[in-house]
Write a protein that holds these residues in place. Sequence first.
Motif, PDB file in Angstrom:
ATOM      1  N   ARG A  51      35.623  32.764  46.148  1.00 30.70           N
ATOM      2  CA  ARG A  51      35.396  32.606  44.713  1.00 30.70           C
ATOM      3  C   ARG A  51      34.809  31.229  44.438  1.00 30.70           C
ATOM      4  O   ARG A  51      35.316  30.219  44.924  1.00 30.70           O
ATOM      5  N   HIS A  88      32.968  38.752  38.582  1.00 32.12           N
ATOM      6  CA  HIS A  88      33.812  39.781  37.958  1.00 32.12           C
ATOM      7  C   HIS A  88      33.234  41.170  38.146  1.00 32.12           C
ATOM      8  O   HIS A  88      32.038  41.395  37.934  1.00 32.12           O
ATOM      9  N   CYS A  89      34.090  42.089  38.483  1.00 35.45           N
ATOM     10  CA  CYS A  89      33.723  43.501  38.530  1.00 35.45           C
ATOM     11  C   CYS A  89      33.140  43.914  37.181  1.00 35.45           C
ATOM     12  O   CYS A  89      33.599  43.460  36.124  1.00 35.45           O
ATOM     13  N   LYS A 103      37.434  43.139  33.930  1.00 33.52           N
ATOM     14  CA  LYS A 103      37.210  41.744  34.314  1.00 33.52           C
ATOM     15  C   LYS A 103      38.176  41.314  35.421  1.00 33.52           C
ATOM     16  O   LYS A 103      39.097  40.523  35.197  1.00 33.52           O
ATOM     17  N   HIS A 117      38.466  39.777  39.381  1.00 34.90           N
ATOM     18  CA  HIS A 117      37.624  39.020  40.314  1.00 34.90           C
ATOM     19  C   HIS A 117      37.483  39.745  41.648  1.00 34.90           C
ATOM     20  O   HIS A 117      38.468  40.160  42.243  1.00 34.90           O
ATOM     21  N   CYS A 167      36.311  46.376  44.836  1.00 35.03           N
ATOM     22  CA  CYS A 167      37.109  45.783  43.775  1.00 35.03           C
ATOM     23  C   CYS A 167      38.594  46.027  44.073  1.00 35.03           C
ATOM     24  O   CYS A 167      38.983  47.150  44.404  1.00 35.03           O
TER      25      CYS A 167
END
Length: 106
Positions: free
Chosen positions: A23, A47-48, A52, A54, A67
């Motif tokens: 990240r 963000h997907c 929202k 990560h 995800c």
Amino acid sequence: MTILGQWVAACASDALEQEEAFRFDHEGRTFVIVRSPEGEYFAIDGHCSHEKVHLAGGIVDGHIIECPKHFGAFDYRSGEARRLPACIDLRSYDVKVESGMVFIRL
Ligand code: FES
């Protein structure tokens, strides 16, 4: 007219193993940097696009990042949504490696 972004240092290149995600937050935005099985680096929005969440917490398998919430999937090389419920592509960013650092162009 196309305005090219600036290169921003994101992490040390040896901070990531192959098939690992990192990240990176910068000026209120968030990204995920992924190292492929071939050792290349890629960056997409963090963000997907479904909710929202990560993506850095998700599993990297081949060229896909999954995800962690509902297991939608993206091709991290392009940001393309590859599995429902994620159906909106994410933006991808140019990446380069210099002097042991990974840079993304924002
Ligand atoms: S939040 Fe990512 S698939 Fe739902």
